[in-house]
Enzyme design. Structure first.
Site, PDB file in Angstrom:
ATOM      1  N   TYR A 141       0.803  -1.219   0.000  1.00  0.00           N
ATOM      2  CA  TYR A 141       0.000   0.000   0.000  1.00  0.00           C
ATOM      3  C   TYR A 141       0.842   1.278   0.000  1.00  0.00           C
ATOM      4  O   TYR A 141       0.310   2.363   0.183  1.00  0.00           O
ATOM      5  CB  TYR A 141      -0.951   0.019   1.201  1.00  0.00           C
ATOM      6  CG  TYR A 141      -2.117  -0.938   1.056  1.00  0.00           C
ATOM      7  CD1 TYR A 141      -1.934  -2.192   0.507  1.00  0.00           C
ATOM      8  CD2 TYR A 141      -3.382  -0.586   1.464  1.00  0.00           C
ATOM      9  CE1 TYR A 141      -2.986  -3.077   0.381  1.00  0.00           C
ATOM     10  CE2 TYR A 141      -4.447  -1.459   1.341  1.00  0.00           C
ATOM     11  CZ  TYR A 141      -4.248  -2.708   0.801  1.00  0.00           C
ATOM     12  OH  TYR A 141      -5.295  -3.584   0.672  1.00  0.00           O
ATOM     13  N   LYS A 188       2.846 -14.558   4.808  1.00  0.00           N
ATOM     14  CA  LYS A 188       3.063 -15.521   3.715  1.00  0.00           C
ATOM     15  C   LYS A 188       4.580 -15.669   3.540  1.00  0.00           C
ATOM     16  O   LYS A 188       5.126 -15.477   2.450  1.00  0.00           O
ATOM     17  CB  LYS A 188       2.385 -14.969   2.447  1.00  0.00           C
ATOM     18  CG  LYS A 188       2.339 -15.914   1.280  1.00  0.00           C
ATOM     19  CD  LYS A 188       1.234 -16.939   1.387  1.00  0.00           C
ATOM     20  CE  LYS A 188       1.299 -17.909   0.226  1.00  0.00           C
ATOM     21  NZ  LYS A 188       0.374 -19.050   0.371  1.00  0.00           N
ATOM     22  N   ASP A 221      -2.911 -18.003   4.249  1.00  0.00           N
ATOM     23  CA  ASP A 221      -4.023 -18.670   3.548  1.00  0.00           C
ATOM     24  C   ASP A 221      -4.747 -19.647   4.477  1.00  0.00           C
ATOM     25  O   ASP A 221      -5.972 -19.615   4.570  1.00  0.00           O
ATOM     26  CB  ASP A 221      -3.577 -19.337   2.230  1.00  0.00           C
ATOM     27  CG  ASP A 221      -2.200 -19.945   2.299  1.00  0.00           C
ATOM     28  OD1 ASP A 221      -1.695 -20.123   3.426  1.00  0.00           O
ATOM     29  OD2 ASP A 221      -1.633 -20.269   1.240  1.00  0.00           O
ATOM     30  N   ASP A 245      -6.284  -5.867   5.571  1.00  0.00           N
ATOM     31  CA  ASP A 245      -7.384  -5.164   4.911  1.00  0.00           C
ATOM     32  C   ASP A 245      -8.482  -6.161   4.555  1.00  0.00           C
ATOM     33  O   ASP A 245      -9.669  -5.956   4.837  1.00  0.00           O
ATOM     34  CB  ASP A 245      -6.834  -4.483   3.650  1.00  0.00           C
ATOM     35  CG  ASP A 245      -7.805  -3.485   3.061  1.00  0.00           C
ATOM     36  OD1 ASP A 245      -8.864  -3.256   3.674  1.00  0.00           O
ATOM     37  OD2 ASP A 245      -7.510  -2.936   1.991  1.00  0.00           O
ATOM     38  N   ASP A 249     -12.358  -7.176   7.031  1.00  0.00           N
ATOM     39  CA  ASP A 249     -13.726  -7.149   6.513  1.00  0.00           C
ATOM     40  C   ASP A 249     -14.385  -8.517   6.621  1.00  0.00           C
ATOM     41  O   ASP A 249     -15.566  -8.612   6.946  1.00  0.00           O
ATOM     42  CB  ASP A 249     -13.742  -6.664   5.053  1.00  0.00           C
ATOM     43  CG  ASP A 249     -13.847  -5.157   4.966  1.00  0.00           C
ATOM     44  OD1 ASP A 249     -13.536  -4.492   5.982  1.00  0.00           O
ATOM     45  OD2 ASP A 249     -14.224  -4.637   3.903  1.00  0.00           O
TER      46      ASP A 249
END
Ligand code: NAD
Length: 494
Positions: A141, A188, A221, A245, A249
């Site tokens: 980002y 990851k 994951d 992010d 949600d």
């Protein structure tokens, strides 16, 4: 006008009122902010409210980020921001206000509690109570993107040690202060060994300072799959920006309460508190919006400014309101008659001082949290040496062997020698296979025969030779060692 004290005076209690900046926002913003401020006032919050205008009206006045100099002055002075949602204008030329505020004030930590309120709010995960602590400034980002060839674009993923340290320490501090028992790190790093590997390593280092807390690391994951399946197995989660992010949600959604969640954006110098939802323009002005997300954001603000007593009063009254079946239309479903925004706030006010009966009541730590800085012992600077350089080429011909021959001939006599060619991270020379799909974007690795013996001059000389051979280099990356440890990935991607 708010019913709270305006200006910089003192509230009704003995403790001084804390200056906070408030923005009523767009759409449903003014209604849910009015409801929130009424509840805070009735609960005895000691606030000196300074109002600023942000959002649509400010965009319309030509400020491309929806905020003007007067608002910045207030934010920089009070350092505490309670913000209603705003409407982001469509079309080019406008910047996201949230991103601008987050980056300008260095709000590195996004903290989002995702809690189930079953059976009062339907959810498949009634025991869920997860706090996601998301790094807010780094990772993919940073917004550094380039198109390098006809076919290939790139986005830089930047992770800094201080950035990792302060978000990880913030997560541990939060867990300890809020009586949590476990912190889970999601990365990851099986693929991104240097960037996500740094985050994981810092997590392991900082964890040693918090022996009272359980810790675990999961690859993101499988971590995401488990979060969606058994969220009750998680407590506090800390994770880099992009994963955070997405996961915050997901977590808010499966808790059954997107409209109920608040969030905090915390920095070393300032903090911003809000609901996670937007300005819901279609509901604006109808007295139907749910003020709960903003109210819970305000509760986090009260804890942050050291008014845990008021935060507890408000939060427990809000839980008691839910338990009594008083809900707005977004939660009501077909069986219950909803109340409006104002009536919901009145119901919370009527229950101030009450504890919930079925849902667990909340307690908050007294005192302000200590500012989270990088705060680790200074490390001696490592010895940095150079092995060579990766040169990225825009080259249309897709034959790796022909490119290798061209490069060797161009670099004849140079101090750096061709070691490897990859295409999208897959090694295509030497020992490539013809089935590998190639684009017009090549990485060619040149190294000194002796580790650590390359220098910047060697790179300049190599690039000069490639330029004279007509090769279109689009960027370079130095191959460095730090205290003899290679600071670059060694082979092809996975
Ligand atoms: P939204 O969150 O405003 O609305 C999504 C859905 O949830 C809609 O059906 C809406 O009616 C409902 N909803 C949202 N909040 C509610 C509440 N408090 N009570 C009852 N129902 C509620 O998302 P959107 O429609 O994608 O975006 C609308 C505007 O908000 C856009 O301009 C967007 O850019 C902006 N936005 C702002 C913020 C912010 O300021 N932090 C965050 C997200 C979106």
């Amino acid at each position: 006008m708010t019913t709270l004290e305006q200006g910089t005076g003192h509230g009704s209690g003995a403790a001084p009122a804390v200056p906070v900046t408030v923005a009523r926002g767009d759409g449903i913003g003014p209604e849910i902010m009015a409801a929130t401020l009424r509840v805070l006032d009735a609960a005895g919050a000691r606030l000196a409210v300074e109002e600023i205008q942000i959002g649509e009206a400010v965009y319309d006045r030509g400020h491309t980020a929806g905020i003007d100099a007067h608002a910045w002055e207030s934010l920089r002075r009070t350092k505490v921001f309670l913000k209603a949602p705003i409407t982001t204008p469509q079309g080019g030329g406008f910047k996201s206000l949230n991103v601008t505020i987050r980056k300008s004030l260095g709000l590195f930590a996004n903290v989002r509690p995702c809690v189930a309120y079953a059976p009062f709010v339907p959810t498949r995960h009634p025991k869920m109570d997860v706090v996601i602590v998301r790094e807010n400034e780094e990772d993919l980002y940073a917004g550094i993107e380039h198109r390098q060839t006809n076919e290939v674009t790139q986005c830089l993923k930047l992770m800094s040690r201080p950035g990792c340290e302060r978000i990880v320490r913030h997560a541990f501090d939060y867990a300890r202060r809020h009586g949590r028992s476990k912190v889970t790190c999601l990365t990851k790093d099986n693929i991104m060994k240097l960037t996500d590997g740094l985050f994981h390593r810092v997590f392991d280092e900082v964890a040693t300072e918090f022996p009272d807390l359980l810790t675990e690391h999961l690859i993101v994951d499988i971590g995401a799959a488990r979060l969606a399946d058994t969220p009750e197995a998680f407590d506090v989660i800390v994770t880099p920006n992009l994963y955070g992010d997405v996961l915050s949600d997901v977590a808010a959604q499966i808790a059954g309460s997107v409209g109920l969640a608040g969030s905090a954006n915390i920095g070393e110098h300032a903090a911003m508190f809000e609901a996670i939802h937007g300005s819901a323009p279609t509901l604006a002005g109808r007295d139907v919006a749910n003020p709960s997300g903003l109210l819970l954001g305000a509760v986090m603000m009260l804890v942050h400014i050291g008014q845990a007593d008021v935060a507890e009063t408000v939060h427990n009254a809000w839980l008691a309101t839910l338990e009594d079946g008083v809900v707005t239309a977004d939660i009501a479903g077909p069986e219950r008659a909803p109340v409006g925004t104002r009536a919901f706030a009145d119901a919370v006010i009527a229950r101030l001082g009450r504890q919930p009966a079925a849902l667990p009541s909340v307690t908050y730590p007294a005192g302000s949290p200590r500012p989270t800085g990088t705060a680790t012992a200074p490390r001696p600077a490592p010895v940095k040496t150079m092995d060579g350089v990766d040169v990225f080429l825009h080259h249309e011909d897709r034959d790796p062997a022909a490119l290798a021959a061209l490069l060797r001939s161009a670099a004849e006599g140079a101090r750096l020698h061709l070691q490897m060619i990859t295409n999208r991270g897959v090694k295509v020379w030497p020992d490539g296979i013809p089935e590998t799909f190639c684009t017009d974007h090549w990485r060619v690795r040149f190294q000194s025969p002796r580790p650590g013996a390359a220098g910047r001059r060697d790179v300049v000389d190599l690039l000069d030779r490639l330029d004279r051979a007509g090769l279109d280099f689009v960027k370079t990356e130095g191959l460095y060692r730090f205290d003899d440890e290679p600071g670059y990935s060694l082979g092809q991607g996975q």
